[in-house]
Enzyme design. Structure first.
Site, PDB file in Angstrom:
ATOM      1  N   ARG A 199      36.604  44.782   5.701  1.00  0.00           N
ATOM      2  CA  ARG A 199      35.981  43.454   5.623  1.00  0.00           C
ATOM      3  C   ARG A 199      34.856  43.524   4.599  1.00  0.00           C
ATOM      4  NH1 ARG A 199      36.585  39.548   9.714  1.00  0.00           N
ATOM      5  NH2 ARG A 199      35.030  38.465   8.450  1.00  0.00           N
TER       6      ARG A 199
ATOM      7  N   ARG B 167      36.029  37.193   3.818  1.00  0.00           N
ATOM      8  CA  ARG B 167      35.937  35.837   4.376  1.00  0.00           C
ATOM      9  C   ARG B 167      34.648  35.146   3.923  1.00  0.00           C
ATOM     10  NH1 ARG B 167      40.293  35.920   6.395  1.00  0.00           N
ATOM     11  NH2 ARG B 167      41.007  37.126   8.176  1.00  0.00           N
TER      12      ARG B 167
ATOM     13  N   HIS C 161      42.553  30.830  11.003  1.00  0.00           N
ATOM     14  CA  HIS C 161      41.826  31.130  12.244  1.00  0.00           C
ATOM     15  C   HIS C 161      41.312  29.836  12.855  1.00  0.00           C
ATOM     16  CE1 HIS C 161      41.795  34.977  10.171  1.00  0.00           C
ATOM     17  NE2 HIS C 161      41.539  35.557  11.333  1.00  0.00           N
TER      18      HIS C 161
ATOM     19  N   LYS D 270      43.693  35.164  46.556  1.00  0.00           N
ATOM     20  CA  LYS D 270      44.558  35.850  47.527  1.00  0.00           C
ATOM     21  C   LYS D 270      45.244  34.880  48.510  1.00  0.00           C
ATOM     22  CE  LYS D 270      42.545  40.455  47.479  1.00  0.00           C
ATOM     23  NZ  LYS D 270      41.940  41.558  48.179  1.00  0.00           N
TER      24      LYS D 270
ATOM     25  N   ASN E  28      29.574  39.306  61.648  1.00  0.00           N
ATOM     26  CA  ASN E  28      29.465  38.745  60.291  1.00  0.00           C
ATOM     27  C   ASN E  28      28.204  37.912  60.172  1.00  0.00           C
ATOM     28  OD1 ASN E  28      30.515  38.188  57.651  1.00  0.00           O
ATOM     29  ND2 ASN E  28      31.060  36.126  58.357  1.00  0.00           N
TER      30      ASN E  28
ATOM     31  N   MET F 127      27.258  46.053  46.620  1.00  0.00           N
ATOM     32  CA  MET F 127      28.118  46.092  45.424  1.00  0.00           C
ATOM     33  C   MET F 127      27.259  45.905  44.162  1.00  0.00           C
ATOM     34  SD  MET F 127      31.524  43.795  44.936  1.00  0.00           S
ATOM     35  CE  MET F 127      30.887  42.308  44.227  1.00  0.00           C
TER      36      MET F 127
ATOM     37  N   GLY G  13      34.817  53.526  49.175  1.00  0.00           N
ATOM     38  CA  GLY G  13      35.744  52.419  48.902  1.00  0.00           C
ATOM     39  C   GLY G  13      36.906  52.758  47.985  1.00  0.00           C
TER      40      GLY G  13
HETATM   41  P1  NAP Z   1      34.955  37.744  50.591  1.00  0.00           P
HETATM   42  O1  NAP Z   1      36.239  37.275  51.140  1.00  0.00           O
HETATM   43  O2  NAP Z   1      34.186  36.845  49.684  1.00  0.00           O
HETATM   44  O3  NAP Z   1      33.993  38.112  51.858  1.00  0.00           O
HETATM   45  C1  NAP Z   1      32.659  38.491  51.673  1.00  0.00           C
HETATM   46  C2  NAP Z   1      32.046  38.948  52.996  1.00  0.00           C
HETATM   47  O4  NAP Z   1      30.776  39.489  52.713  1.00  0.00           O
HETATM   48  C3  NAP Z   1      31.838  37.822  53.995  1.00  0.00           C
HETATM   49  O5  NAP Z   1      31.996  38.305  55.291  1.00  0.00           O
HETATM   50  C4  NAP Z   1      30.380  37.441  53.731  1.00  0.00           C
HETATM   51  O6  NAP Z   1      29.746  36.852  54.835  1.00  0.00           O
HETATM   52  C5  NAP Z   1      29.787  38.795  53.491  1.00  0.00           C
HETATM   53  N1  NAP Z   1      28.550  38.746  52.724  1.00  0.00           N
HETATM   54  C6  NAP Z   1      28.395  38.421  51.416  1.00  0.00           C
HETATM   55  N2  NAP Z   1      27.108  38.506  51.063  1.00  0.00           N
HETATM   56  C7  NAP Z   1      26.424  38.891  52.168  1.00  0.00           C
HETATM   57  C8  NAP Z   1      25.058  39.146  52.443  1.00  0.00           C
HETATM   58  N3  NAP Z   1      24.143  39.039  51.484  1.00  0.00           N
HETATM   59  N4  NAP Z   1      24.723  39.543  53.685  1.00  0.00           N
HETATM   60  C9  NAP Z   1      25.645  39.655  54.646  1.00  0.00           C
HETATM   61  N5  NAP Z   1      26.942  39.419  54.449  1.00  0.00           N
HETATM   62  C10 NAP Z   1      27.333  39.037  53.233  1.00  0.00           C
HETATM   63  O7  NAP Z   1      35.110  39.110  49.810  1.00  0.00           O
HETATM   64  P2  NAP Z   1      36.187  40.284  50.083  1.00  0.00           P
HETATM   65  O8  NAP Z   1      37.403  40.031  49.284  1.00  0.00           O
HETATM   66  O9  NAP Z   1      36.331  40.489  51.529  1.00  0.00           O
HETATM   67  O10 NAP Z   1      35.427  41.527  49.379  1.00  0.00           O
HETATM   68  C11 NAP Z   1      34.274  42.093  49.968  1.00  0.00           C
HETATM   69  C12 NAP Z   1      33.999  43.439  49.311  1.00  0.00           C
HETATM   70  O11 NAP Z   1      35.067  44.324  49.576  1.00  0.00           O
HETATM   71  C13 NAP Z   1      33.907  43.364  47.788  1.00  0.00           C
HETATM   72  O12 NAP Z   1      32.909  44.268  47.367  1.00  0.00           O
HETATM   73  C14 NAP Z   1      35.272  43.874  47.325  1.00  0.00           C
HETATM   74  O13 NAP Z   1      35.211  44.450  46.040  1.00  0.00           O
HETATM   75  C15 NAP Z   1      35.572  44.901  48.386  1.00  0.00           C
HETATM   76  N6  NAP Z   1      37.021  45.153  48.547  1.00  0.00           N
HETATM   77  C16 NAP Z   1      37.427  46.440  48.398  1.00  0.00           C
HETATM   78  C17 NAP Z   1      38.771  46.746  48.541  1.00  0.00           C
HETATM   79  C18 NAP Z   1      39.200  48.167  48.348  1.00  0.00           C
HETATM   80  O14 NAP Z   1      40.400  48.406  48.140  1.00  0.00           O
HETATM   81  N7  NAP Z   1      38.306  49.129  48.456  1.00  0.00           N
HETATM   82  C19 NAP Z   1      39.702  45.755  48.857  1.00  0.00           C
HETATM   83  C20 NAP Z   1      39.231  44.443  49.057  1.00  0.00           C
HETATM   84  C21 NAP Z   1      37.875  44.152  48.897  1.00  0.00           C
HETATM   85  P3  NAP Z   1      29.783  35.264  55.062  1.00  0.00           P
HETATM   86  O15 NAP Z   1      31.092  34.981  55.736  1.00  0.00           O
HETATM   87  O16 NAP Z   1      28.608  35.008  55.957  1.00  0.00           O
HETATM   88  O17 NAP Z   1      29.665  34.623  53.721  1.00  0.00           O
END
Ligand code: NAP
Length: 663
Positions: free
Chosen positions: A201, A229, A287, A459, A541, A582, A628
């Site tokens: 470039r 360019r 482009h 999901k 929760n 996280m 995890g």
């Molecule tokens: P999600 O459906 O959004 O659920 C989030 C959960 O976290 C809910 O129960 C929420 O509570 C709670 N939460 C969020 N912020 C919070 C806080 N500040 N204090 C207390 N509770 C809190 O998410 P997800 O898909 O379940 O994923 C959750 C985590 O698991 C992520 O870090 C993801 O990367 C991980 N994960 C890992 C795998 C693996 O293979 N290792 C697979 C799936 C997910 P409320 O209901 O009160 O909002």
């Protein structure tokens, strides 16, 4: 075509004649490793009688190691694959083509040869074919970039099939955006080691003039594109249009391989450049930095450029949605002189799948921070994460559908496993917003993608767009994996399997008391898995109502977050399924460290970072910990099997993920 073409196959698979045919057609030199060996030990038969095959293989490895030219046809002895380092050496600068031949054909072809000593030492070389082939076939399969059946085919046909393959191959180009010509020379040298060709470039180089340009082009060792360019077309060139065109004409005079000129330039000038191109090839480019227009508009643009009769047409747009990539894939169909892809983070799949849909060139930066356009990935990422050198028209596209799919770690595990298993698949991020999901799934079907992972926030939403959902995913109420089978999209959930297998590394689950913290998508899969294994589950929760609903659905207990201290004490297994801890909130933990007691099993499903605050607290309290990444690996193993029918290597997936998580 800078890379060597390496022909591989058993004795009698036609390597020698095919090599001669290709050498003649392509004007390349042949190196026969057997001939090179013969220069050192002759006759081979006597050498083997006096020594052994091991000694022979050592000499063969030395010969292969010392090949350091480009542009060769390499005719390899049938047994070189028995040493992995031979394959590695040849792959560094070559495409390995396996001339596949049946046992019967080999017998027929080599019956009359006398110069071939037995490999096993026990049988005649005719009788041992089957035995040796059985041993070598998996090695050939693993080493081959391409396979060509040679049974009942004349040499010309085999050779032409190879020529077609090579011609179709997309080249990877690194743009050089250095500000000084000294830096440009340095970058050029580095880029040439990594790419098929390099784009200079020159508009980035301060005070570029004809002398500097000549010096730069003369220092090249690989094909080069010279691009300048102007500022109004997103370039950096500050001089006049006359000066810009003079530089491009100079690039032709000094025989640069390609010159890129924009269709927005004066048409008379473009025509003049094309007329006077001499040995250079001309790319006429367009482009669009705002969007990806309709397929019709892009085809009109292509036709407008084609009328000028350039060697290559380049059309680059900006992806505002993942679905824009499919417009580019349609545009590429049936055109053998087109470079096309989308810029921007949402356009990355068009860069990765360029070899599948036939873009003549795809671009990659020399390293992070040296991008010439948005969405451009580094050559390191393109090669080592996405296996760009292995992608071709037969590659099966898989990926992860998610709003922030670019952050997913799964690409490291799956692509490393595809490479290791020599499976022609490529895994990439499908960055899809909620409102784009329906159209994306439509395109996914139309373009016959093989499958995908599904992550936040799709999901549950994806279920209504697919054809079938397996029993487990139905009970969990979420799909994290899609498989395309006979034109139908089937949904699965492998998260529960991942959670259970990760826990089983440390404990039996039957009748164990488990506390699940969180009630989101991850929790659903964990609770389902624990129930299936007959554990006694309690859910808590932040939003207690969600815990109550989930507990009711799976017929388990729930409690309030305020009782967490007592619940941690009463349960043998504690699992965090919330996103607390996280990245970037790594200083947070859902549990008070002082509540943890020695002997408990503590699992955190958060995998970024692998060592969350909770895991650190648990280690300190002498609990048994499960990070995890364990769940992530096990769920990926199931996905891989669903897409490919093959079991990936656990250790390889583990190594791939840990090397990025620990970085
Ligand atoms: P999600 O459906 O959004 O659920 C989030 C959960 O976290 C809910 O129960 C929420 O509570 C709670 N939460 C969020 N912020 C919070 C806080 N500040 N204090 C207390 N509770 C809190 O998410 P997800 O898909 O379940 O994923 C959750 C985590 O698991 C992520 O870090 C993801 O990367 C991980 N994960 C890992 C795998 C693996 O293979 N290792 C697979 C799936 C997910 P409320 O209901 O009160 O909002």
């Amino acid at each position: 075509m800078p890379k060597n073409i390496v022909l591989m196959g058993y004795r009698g698979s036609g390597k020698t004649y095919t090599a001669r045919y290709l050498a003649k057609k392509l004007g390349r030199k042949i190196i026969s490793t057997d001939k090179e060996i013969k220069k050192k030990i002759c006759p081979i038969k006597d050498f083997i009688e006096k020594n052994d095959w091991e000694k022979f293989r050592e000499i063969e490895s030395e010969v292969i190691r010392n090949i350091n030219e480009n542009n060769l046809i390499i005719d390899c002895g049938g047994g070189f694959v028995e040493r992995e380092r031979n394959v590695e050496s040849l792959k560094k600068n070559g495409i390995i083509i396996w001339l596949k031949t049946s046992h019967e054909q080999i017998r027929k072809r080599i019956r009359d040869s006398e110069e071939r000593p037995s490999l096993t030492g026990k049988k005649s070389f005719l009788d041992e074919i089957e035995e040796v082939l059985q041993k070598r076939t998996p090695l050939y399969k693993k080493a081959a970039d391409y396979e060509i059946d040679t049974d009942n085919k004349p040499v010309e046909q085999v050779g032409n099939e190879i020529l077609k393959l090579i011609k179709m191959k997309t080249e990877v180009c690194i743009p050089i955006i250095a500000k000084t010509s000294e830096q440009a020379v340095k970058d050029l040298k580095q880029a040439e080691k990594l790419a098929d060709l390099v784009e200079l470039r020159i508009d980035f180089i301060k005070n570029i003039d004809e002398n500097k340009l000549e010096k730069l082009v003369k220092s090249k060792n690989k094909k080069i594109i010279v691009t300048c360019r102007p500022k109004n077309l997103c370039g950096n060139f500050g001089g006049s249009e006359k000066e810009r065109i003079n530089l491009l004409e100079k690039a032709i005079e000094i025989e640069s391989d390609f010159i890129d000129i924009e269709i927005e330039s004066d048409k008379k000038i473009i025509k003049k450049i094309i007329e006077k191109k001499n040995n250079s090839k001309i790319i006429v480019s367009h482009h669009n930095l705002k969007e990806t227009p309709s397929l019709k508009e892009l085809n009109d643009k292509y036709n407008e450029i084609e009328k000028l009769n350039p060697d290559l047409v380049k059309i680059v747009t900006t992806a505002k949605s993942i679905n824009d990539n499919f417009i580019i894939f349609s545009l590429l169909r049936g055109k053998d002189d087109l470079i096309a892809f989308c810029m921007g983070i949402r356009g990355q799949i068009s860069r990765i799948l360029a070899p599948k849909y036939g873009s003549k060139i795809t671009f990659a930066s020399l390293k992070e921070g040296k991008e010439s356009a948005s969405g451009q990935m580094s050559i390191e990422e393109m090669k080592n994460v996405y296996n760009i050198d292995l992608i071709n028209d037969k590659t099966k596209a898989v990926g992860v559908i998610g709003e922030f799919a670019e952050n997913s770690m799964s690409k490291y595990m799956h692509n490393a496993s595809f490479r290791e298993k020599r499976l022609n698949f490529a895994y990439m991020p499908f960055k899809v917003r909620e409102q784009e999901l329906r159209k994306f799934i439509k395109n996914f079907r139309k373009f016959n993608f093989r499958g995908s992972s599904v992550t936040i926030p799709h999901k549950v939403a994806v279920i209504k767009h697919i054809d079938k959902i397996d029993g487990t995913a139905k009970q969990i109420g979420a799909v994290n994996t899609i498989v395309s089978s006979n034109g139908k999209l089937i949904g699965y959930n492998t998260d529960y399997y991942g959670a259970v297998e990760a826990l089983k590394e440390k404990t039996n689950l039957k009748n164990k008391k488990a506390l699940v913290v969180g009630a989101g998508g991850g929790a659903r899969a964990v609770v389902y898995g624990l129930k299936k294994e007959n554990s006694s589950v309690t859910i808590i929760n932040r939003t207690t109502e969600k815990a109550r609903i989930l507990a009711k659905e799976f017929n388990v207990k729930f409690d309030g977050m305020e009782n967490i201290k007592q619940l941690v004490k009463n349960n043998e297994i504690i699992i965090n399924t919330t996103s607390v801890g996280m990245t970037p909130n790594t200083s947070e933990s859902i549990i008070n460290g002082s509540d943890l007691i020695k002997g408990k099993i503590v699992m955190d499903i958060v995998y970024k970072p692998a060592e969350t605050k909770l895991i650190k607290q648990a280690r300190k309290a002498k609990c048994s910990v499960i990070t995890g990444d364990r769940m992530l690996i096990y769920q990926a193993i199931r996905q891989f099997k669903l897409w490919t029918g093959q079991e990936p290597d656990f250790r390889l997936m583990e190594k791939a993920i840990l090397s990025v998580l620990n970085n």
